[in-house]
Design a protein around this motif. Structure first.
Motif, PDB file in Angstrom:
ATOM      1  N   LYS A  79       0.843  -1.191   0.000  1.00  0.00           N
ATOM      2  CA  LYS A  79       0.000   0.000   0.000  1.00  0.00           C
ATOM      3  C   LYS A  79       0.885   1.250   0.000  1.00  0.00           C
ATOM      4  O   LYS A  79       1.936   1.290   0.632  1.00  0.00           O
ATOM      5  CB  LYS A  79      -0.923   0.017   1.218  1.00  0.00           C
ATOM      6  N   CYS A 204      -2.355   6.456   9.361  1.00  0.00           N
ATOM      7  CA  CYS A 204      -3.737   6.928   9.399  1.00  0.00           C
ATOM      8  C   CYS A 204      -4.315   6.903   7.984  1.00  0.00           C
ATOM      9  O   CYS A 204      -3.618   7.168   7.010  1.00  0.00           O
ATOM     10  CB  CYS A 204      -3.809   8.334   9.984  1.00  0.00           C
ATOM     11  N   LYS A 205      -5.568   6.549   7.881  1.00  0.00           N
ATOM     12  CA  LYS A 205      -6.212   6.442   6.567  1.00  0.00           C
ATOM     13  C   LYS A 205      -6.374   7.818   5.941  1.00  0.00           C
ATOM     14  O   LYS A 205      -6.914   8.729   6.550  1.00  0.00           O
ATOM     15  CB  LYS A 205      -7.575   5.773   6.704  1.00  0.00           C
ATOM     16  N   GLN A 206      -5.873   7.968   4.720  1.00  0.00           N
ATOM     17  CA  GLN A 206      -5.954   9.242   4.004  1.00  0.00           C
ATOM     18  C   GLN A 206      -6.062   8.986   2.508  1.00  0.00           C
ATOM     19  O   GLN A 206      -5.590   7.958   2.014  1.00  0.00           O
ATOM     20  CB  GLN A 206      -4.708  10.097   4.260  1.00  0.00           C
ATOM     21  N   THR A 207      -6.664   9.927   1.814  1.00  0.00           N
ATOM     22  CA  THR A 207      -6.715   9.865   0.348  1.00  0.00           C
ATOM     23  C   THR A 207      -6.406  11.245  -0.226  1.00  0.00           C
ATOM     24  O   THR A 207      -6.987  11.680  -1.208  1.00  0.00           O
ATOM     25  CB  THR A 207      -8.101   9.408  -0.133  1.00  0.00           C
ATOM     26  N   GLU A 213      -3.065   5.739   0.313  1.00  0.00           N
ATOM     27  CA  GLU A 213      -4.106   5.269   1.216  1.00  0.00           C
ATOM     28  C   GLU A 213      -3.824   5.578   2.679  1.00  0.00           C
ATOM     29  O   GLU A 213      -4.736   5.578   3.499  1.00  0.00           O
ATOM     30  CB  GLU A 213      -4.314   3.761   1.043  1.00  0.00           C
ATOM     31  N   TYR A 214      -2.562   5.806   3.013  1.00  0.00           N
ATOM     32  CA  TYR A 214      -2.185   6.052   4.408  1.00  0.00           C
ATOM     33  C   TYR A 214      -1.217   7.224   4.502  1.00  0.00           C
ATOM     34  O   TYR A 214      -0.464   7.504   3.573  1.00  0.00           O
ATOM     35  CB  TYR A 214      -1.517   4.814   5.019  1.00  0.00           C
TER      36      TYR A 214
END
Length: 275
Positions: A79, A204-207, A213-214
């Motif tokens: 990822k 941390c989840k991010q877009t 993705e992180y």
């Protein structure tokens, strides 16, 4: 995969095999001979104890990063992760209880003085971790880049080793305040910075960015200890203007609310780390 994680997987495999054998031995096997009773059963219990002890040692050594490393290697190895390794400076005006912020250059907000660390020495993160820079990245030495998640444990370990990277805070202070002509160079030939701690936001989840993705964000927090002349210059700025297009003096509540001037002006979310 590093040695400790390989050891953990070995312990896990041996543990499961041993438990599986004991379940087979006591639940299914009949007419048990002495080899099972005296050798295999004793060995299975010994393996289980050794695996538990070894795993506990690994978890203790790795601390909170053990489960992060396990996640990176087993669950999300490929990822895409955005990494930013930086420092923030708390500049607080005693008596007035105001925090000094500067206007961001990339985002329309006010935020603490500071920025990403830079590489020094011979470290090549693009070769070692197959990193890629941001599309707008003008300086490949900035510790702001994209990598696969499997490299995150190594990056964290390297960051805390303090090798081959900046450890001082003068560069950003000088660029954002002296070169920007907010402060005069006469009273700021040097500064004293006290390390307060480090704030982390790992995976941390991010877009925010394409295909990413992180986020993995690490901030070192420092407090600038102002001498008499330096404090006087900051108070002169405050008296002249509480905020303008270059800087702002804000309260703790403003920072917590992420805005000031009757909610019209934005304060960066990461500013809370200096409180």
């Amino acid at each position: 995969m590093n040695k400790e994680l390989r050891r953990f997987l070995l312990y896990l495999t041996v543990f499961l095999l041993s438990v599986g054998y004991l379940a087979y031995r006591y639940l299914h096997l009949k007419n048990v001979n002495d080899f099972h009773k005296e050798i295999l059963v004793a060995s299975a219990f010994a393996f289980i104890i050794a695996c538990i002890t070894g795993t506990a040692e690994i978890v203790k050594t790795q601390g909170k990063y053990f489960w992060i490393a396990l996640k990176c290697f087993l669950l999300i190895p490929n990822k895409k992760v955005y990494v930013s390794l930086s420092y923030l400076l708390r500049i607080k005006i005693p008596g007035d209880e105001k925090y000094f912020l500067v206007k961001g250059t990339k985002i329309n907000q006010y935020q603490p003085v500071g920025g990403v660390y830079k590489l020094v020495g011979n470290k090549d993160l693009y070769k070692d971790w197959k990193a890629s820079s941001k599309a707008d990245g003008k300086n490949p030495e900035d510790l702001r880049f994209f990598v696969s998640a499997k490299f995150i444990p190594k990056i964290i370990s390297w960051f805390y080793s303090r090798k081959d990277r900046e450890i001082g805070v003068w560069r950003e202070f000088s660029e954002e305040l002296i070169e920007a002509q907010i402060l005069g160079a006469k009273n700021f030939k040097s500064i004293r910075a006290e390390y307060l701690g480090t704030k982390e936001n790992i995976l941390c989840k991010q877009t925010r960015f394409k295909d990413e993705e992180y986020h993995t964000l690490i901030y070192d927090i420092f407090q600038i200890e102002l001498n008499t002349k330096q404090l006087k210059e900051f108070k002169k700025l405050l008296k002249s203007s509480a905020f303008n297009e270059k800087y702002a003096f804000v309260t703790e509540d403003d920072i917590k609310n992420e805005c000031f001037d009757e909610h019209k002006i934005r304060i960066g979310q990461h500013t809370k780390h200096i409180l």
